[in-house]
Scaffold this motif. Structure first.
Motif, PDB file in Angstrom:
ATOM      1  N   UNK A 160       0.843  -1.193   0.000  1.00  0.00           N
ATOM      2  CA  UNK A 160       0.000   0.000   0.000  1.00  0.00           C
ATOM      3  C   UNK A 160       0.879   1.243   0.000  1.00  0.00           C
ATOM      4  N   UNK A 161       0.732   2.076  -1.033  1.00  0.00           N
ATOM      5  CA  UNK A 161       1.538   3.282  -1.183  1.00  0.00           C
ATOM      6  C   UNK A 161       0.638   4.513  -1.053  1.00  0.00           C
ATOM      7  N   UNK A 162       1.026   5.462  -0.183  1.00  0.00           N
ATOM      8  CA  UNK A 162       0.261   6.681   0.062  1.00  0.00           C
ATOM      9  C   UNK A 162       0.924   7.844  -0.665  1.00  0.00           C
ATOM     10  N   UNK A 163       0.132   8.608  -1.416  1.00  0.00           N
ATOM     11  CA  UNK A 163       0.626   9.762  -2.159  1.00  0.00           C
ATOM     12  C   UNK A 163      -0.147  11.007  -1.741  1.00  0.00           C
ATOM     13  N   UNK A 164       0.479  12.169  -1.944  1.00  0.00           N
ATOM     14  CA  UNK A 164      -0.178  13.448  -1.661  1.00  0.00           C
ATOM     15  C   UNK A 164      -0.128  14.319  -2.905  1.00  0.00           C
ATOM     16  N   UNK A 165      -1.315  14.702  -3.393  1.00  0.00           N
ATOM     17  CA  UNK A 165      -1.416  15.621  -4.527  1.00  0.00           C
ATOM     18  C   UNK A 165      -1.658  17.019  -3.974  1.00  0.00           C
ATOM     19  N   UNK A 166      -0.980  18.020  -4.543  1.00  0.00           N
ATOM     20  CA  UNK A 166      -1.119  19.392  -4.042  1.00  0.00           C
ATOM     21  C   UNK A 166      -1.017  20.376  -5.189  1.00  0.00           C
ATOM     22  N   UNK A 167      -1.792  21.440  -5.113  1.00  0.00           N
ATOM     23  CA  UNK A 167      -1.708  22.542  -6.072  1.00  0.00           C
ATOM     24  C   UNK A 167      -1.500  23.823  -5.276  1.00  0.00           C
ATOM     25  N   UNK A 168      -0.609  24.693  -5.736  1.00  0.00           N
ATOM     26  CA  UNK A 168      -0.290  25.900  -4.981  1.00  0.00           C
ATOM     27  C   UNK A 168       0.114  27.022  -5.925  1.00  0.00           C
ATOM     28  N   UNK A 169       0.016  28.239  -5.418  1.00  0.00           N
ATOM     29  CA  UNK A 169       0.467  29.428  -6.156  1.00  0.00           C
ATOM     30  C   UNK A 169       1.106  30.377  -5.150  1.00  0.00           C
ATOM     31  N   UNK A 170       1.609  31.523  -5.642  1.00  0.00           N
ATOM     32  CA  UNK A 170       2.247  32.482  -4.738  1.00  0.00           C
ATOM     33  C   UNK A 170       1.248  33.466  -4.132  1.00  0.00           C
ATOM     34  N   UNK A 171      -0.058  33.241  -4.347  1.00  0.00           N
ATOM     35  CA  UNK A 171      -1.100  34.110  -3.806  1.00  0.00           C
ATOM     36  C   UNK A 171      -1.787  33.383  -2.654  1.00  0.00           C
ATOM     37  N   UNK A 172      -2.001  34.088  -1.543  1.00  0.00           N
ATOM     38  CA  UNK A 172      -2.629  33.487  -0.374  1.00  0.00           C
ATOM     39  C   UNK A 172      -4.111  33.243  -0.640  1.00  0.00           C
ATOM     40  N   UNK A 173      -4.600  32.076  -0.246  1.00  0.00           N
ATOM     41  CA  UNK A 173      -5.998  31.701  -0.484  1.00  0.00           C
ATOM     42  C   UNK A 173      -6.781  31.686   0.822  1.00  0.00           C
ATOM     43  N   UNK A 174      -8.096  31.887   0.717  1.00  0.00           N
ATOM     44  CA  UNK A 174      -8.974  31.825   1.882  1.00  0.00           C
ATOM     45  C   UNK A 174      -9.081  30.397   2.400  1.00  0.00           C
ATOM     46  N   UNK A 175      -9.153  29.433   1.494  1.00  0.00           N
ATOM     47  CA  UNK A 175      -9.282  28.017   1.858  1.00  0.00           C
ATOM     48  C   UNK A 175      -8.176  27.238   1.168  1.00  0.00           C
ATOM     49  N   UNK A 176      -7.213  26.776   1.953  1.00  0.00           N
ATOM     50  CA  UNK A 176      -6.120  25.991   1.374  1.00  0.00           C
ATOM     51  C   UNK A 176      -6.311  24.495   1.607  1.00  0.00           C
ATOM     52  N   UNK A 177      -7.358  24.125   2.366  1.00  0.00           N
ATOM     53  CA  UNK A 177      -7.594  22.706   2.640  1.00  0.00           C
ATOM     54  C   UNK A 177      -7.879  21.939   1.356  1.00  0.00           C
ATOM     55  N   UNK A 178      -8.598  22.594   0.412  1.00  0.00           N
ATOM     56  CA  UNK A 178      -8.950  21.891  -0.822  1.00  0.00           C
ATOM     57  C   UNK A 178      -7.822  21.885  -1.843  1.00  0.00           C
ATOM     58  N   UNK A 179      -6.623  22.363  -1.447  1.00  0.00           N
ATOM     59  CA  UNK A 179      -5.461  22.319  -2.348  1.00  0.00           C
ATOM     60  C   UNK A 179      -4.738  20.979  -2.270  1.00  0.00           C
ATOM     61  N   UNK A 180      -5.090  20.185  -1.281  1.00  0.00           N
ATOM     62  CA  UNK A 180      -4.366  18.929  -1.048  1.00  0.00           C
ATOM     63  C   UNK A 180      -5.352  17.771  -1.053  1.00  0.00           C
ATOM     64  N   UNK A 181      -4.955  16.683  -1.660  1.00  0.00           N
ATOM     65  CA  UNK A 181      -5.762  15.470  -1.621  1.00  0.00           C
ATOM     66  C   UNK A 181      -4.817  14.269  -1.531  1.00  0.00           C
ATOM     67  N   UNK A 182      -5.007  13.470  -0.502  1.00  0.00           N
ATOM     68  CA  UNK A 182      -4.236  12.241  -0.354  1.00  0.00           C
ATOM     69  C   UNK A 182      -4.941  11.097  -1.077  1.00  0.00           C
TER      70      UNK A 182
END
Length: 675
Positions: free
Chosen positions: A259-281
């Motif tokens: 079983x291999x666990x991965x983390x997908x993430x999207x980001x930019x140089x601008x601060x966001x109100x909600x950063x929780x939805x930027x990551x998905x395991x």
């Protein structure tokens, strides 16, 4: 009251007067006030008894005002808290519930919904899913055949269930009360990530990612997939006001088994109100073996394509299609599917007597049953040349492996030649056959095991219709494909049967149902309904231990482990009477779907209002909503006459009155020396 009853009451009145007069006044010398009072008491007693004998029906009419229902459904999911609207929702609900004009006009019904729907006037906003489809389905049932309005206090962000826009009855107006900040904030979001649960060692597996952007400026973002702090894939993505979505397709190496666990993430140089939805395991189980299923057929038939698709939904399976004379292609097959065998299959049967590969035999109108009788002895066929349709009947006592009834009784019939099928030896029947509504007591889907070789029989063609019907019933092929996978899994396995069989996933997303199923078999390999199964779950990091009992279902035991936090867990299932145990592990991945939103889904709620001829309101327009409900002349109270008929004999107080009158008469006579 009928004329006869009135005449009988008048007659009773005359008899009561006559008997009282005869008792106390006829030839009486003393006609004092006491005698008059006693005569009156005797009259009441006799008249009351006669009334009870006549037993007239007393009718009582009353007017009842029936108000139009007003359903107020409140979103109780955690997304309301994530949007900082929980206090506002409670305030709006109380304002609607306490409004005197609304209470005077409507019968107000208060409900809450998240993954489920239930009556409630208190809310905790801890629901892990949002299903507005449940609101539509339940309100149709509760207020059946009524015209009524519905107010839904929600952000409109649904996470499970059917699309709610077209699920509400268009006859009944829906007024969404939209909560949450509608201001558009810059937000990058991993909207969806698709990946197979399984991949094969030393191969590459695909990952499909859908990214979404909310904002009014052009921006660049970095998308990465990492494992254990190491970046295994990276891409640059650009967005603009005209380009708000992006689809990425990546190939990741499957270089580690397990079983291999991965983390997908999207980001930019601008601060966001909600950063929780930027990551998905996400997790993928890397396996180093792939089983091959060979479908052997001399004819073309839709069954073959449907069977191939069902089998290959499990990434561990590979299907090859071969002709009966292509023996060389069968050497690596772990399961043989023989579709409508005839004498052309002779080389296959002869070769398999030595190879001992487990077999799935499917018969139909082109099958040579005489030849099939020669090649196996488990089922004996005596068939005619006439075709017949056979319906399925689920056998709940089947215990070779855990399988649910996915609606077999409602599936279209399979077609086979008419005749008798008798079993010989140890045959386990999963589905028996019916001709129309008459049971044949013959198998339709059966399994046998002899000398470590397993064989399955499906007696009929056109099973492709079963897969299609399952999709119609469930809007998905999943249930049927899982059923076929269990059949192939049983045939692909060569291990001996265990007394305790446990079914579970290797990983779960937080918020989804975590269910573990188990079966326990006695020494005769019969499902033991009296087994006592428990499960001990241990958090691998904190060492916290929780114990649960498994509850008995139709043909298995199960436990729901909802409420566990994210992390790795080890577990042991034990049968207490015999101490038989099974140990395993699973992981709960951090993913809260209710925290994925930064704005309410205003557009969809407006579509819902338009579909039902209602109107959507924002949280600061609650007064306008109340005014609209009050001014709508469709919703009027109805006065209903309630007529209640009661037999006089049911009036207990009349019996008491008669008893009191007779008692009073006796005491007065006794006191005055008249006895």
């Amino acid at each position: 009251m009928t004329t006869n009853t009135i005449l009988l009451i008048l007659l009773s009145l005359v008899i009561a007067v006559g008997l009282s007069y005869f008792q106390y006044f006829f030839k009486a010398k003393n006609k004092s006030n006491v005698i008059c009072f006693l005569a009156f008491l005797r009259f009441l007693a006799i008249f009351g008894l006669l009334l009870l004998l006549i037993n007239p029906i007393m009718t009582k009419n009353a007017l009842e005002v029936i108000k139009t229902p007003l359903a107020i459904a409140v979103d109780n999911s955690s997304s309301i808290t994530a949007l900082n609207s929980n206090k506002k929702v409670i305030e709006l609900h109380q304002k609607l519930m306490s409004n005197p004009a609304l209470r005077d006009k409507f019968e107000i019904q208060s409900y809450q919904f998240d993954a489920d729907f239930k009556p409630s006037e208190k809310f905790d906003f801890k629901g892990k899913q949002t299903n507005l489809d449940e609101v539509a389905k339940n309100l149709k049932s509760i207020n059946k055949n009524l015209i009524f309005p519905t107010v839904i206090i929600t952000d409109g962000n649904q996470t499970t269930g059917n699309d709610y826009v077209y699920r509400f009855d268009p006859v009944n107006k829906v007024y969404p009360l939209v909560v949450g900040d509608t201001t558009t904030f810059l937000d990058l979001k991993i909207n969806q990530l698709n990946v197979n649960k399984y991949a094969f060692h030393k191969n590459k597996f695909p990952v499909e990612v859908f990214l979404q952007y909310a904002g009014d400026k052009a921006t660049n973002a970095d998308f990465t997939i990492s494992q254990g702090g190491k970046v295994v894939a990276k891409e640059k993505v650009s967005f603009s006001p005209s380009k708000k979505t992006a689809t990425l397709n990546l190939l990741l190496p499957a270089d580690k088994v397990g079983l291999q666990i991965f983390k997908a993430a999207v980001s930019s140089n601008i601060k966001e109100k909600n950063s929780y939805n930027n990551i998905k395991n996400f997790a993928v189980e890397i396996i180093d073996q792939k089983s091959t299923v060979a479908i052997v057929s001399a004819i073309n038939h839709p069954d073959i394509a449907a069977l191939k698709r069902s089998i290959e939904t499990n990434a561990q399976r590979k299907v090859i299609l071969v002709k009966p004379n292509d023996i060389n292609q069968l050497q690596e097959a772990s399961v043989l599917v023989l579709y409508q065998p005839t004498t052309a299959f002779k080389a296959i049967f002869d070769n398999n007597k030595l190879a001992g590969v487990n077999t799935f035999i499917i018969t139909g109108n082109n099958t040579d049953f005489n030849y099939l009788n020669q090649q196996q002895k488990n089922l004996v066929f005596k068939m005619s040349g006439q075709r017949e349709d056979y319906l399925a009947e689920f056998e709940s006592q089947f215990n070779l492996f855990a399988v649910d009834n996915i609606g077999f009784e409602n599936f279209p019939p399979l077609q086979n030649l008419f005749g008798t099928v008798t079993t010989n030896g140890n045959v386990s029947v999963l589905l028996s056959s019916k001709i129309r509504n008459v049971s044949t007591n013959a198998p339709l889907l059966a399994f046998t095991e002899s000398q470590a070789k397993r064989t399955a029989f499906l007696l009929g063609e056109n099973s492709w219709k079963w897969r299609l019907q399952s999709h119609i019933d469930n809007q998905s092929f999943e249930k049927y494909d899982v059923f076929i996978d269990k059949v192939i899994q049983y045939l692909a396995s060569t291990t001996s049967k265990k007394s305790l069989v446990v079914t579970h996933e290797s990983f779960y997303n937080s918020g989804e149902a975590i269910v573990i199923n188990a079966q326990y078999f006695n020494k005769n390999y019969e499902f033991d309904e009296k087994a006592r199964l428990t499960i001990t779950v241990t958090n691998a990091a904190t060492k916290q231990v929780k114990n649960y009992d498994l509850l008995k279902g139709n043909n298995s035991f199960s436990v729901n482990l909802d409420g566990l936090s994210t992390g790795k867990y080890n577990f042991t299932v034990k049968e207490l009477n015999t101490n038989t145990s099974y140990s395993g592990h699973f992981e709960i991945l951090d993913f809260d779907i209710e925290k994925q939103f930064v704005n309410p889904d205003v557009q969809k709620l407006k579509q819902l209002a338009l579909q039902t001829n209602g109107k959507a309101f924002f949280e600061n327009q609650s007064d306008d909503l109340i005014q609209q409900l009050l001014e709508n002349k469709e919703y009027k109270s109805i006065e209903k006459n309630i007529s209640t008929k009661t037999p006089l004999i049911d009036w207990v107080w009349l019996l008491i009155l008669i008893a009191l009158v007779l008692t009073a008469e006796w005491f007065i006579r006794k006191y005055n020396g008249l006895l």
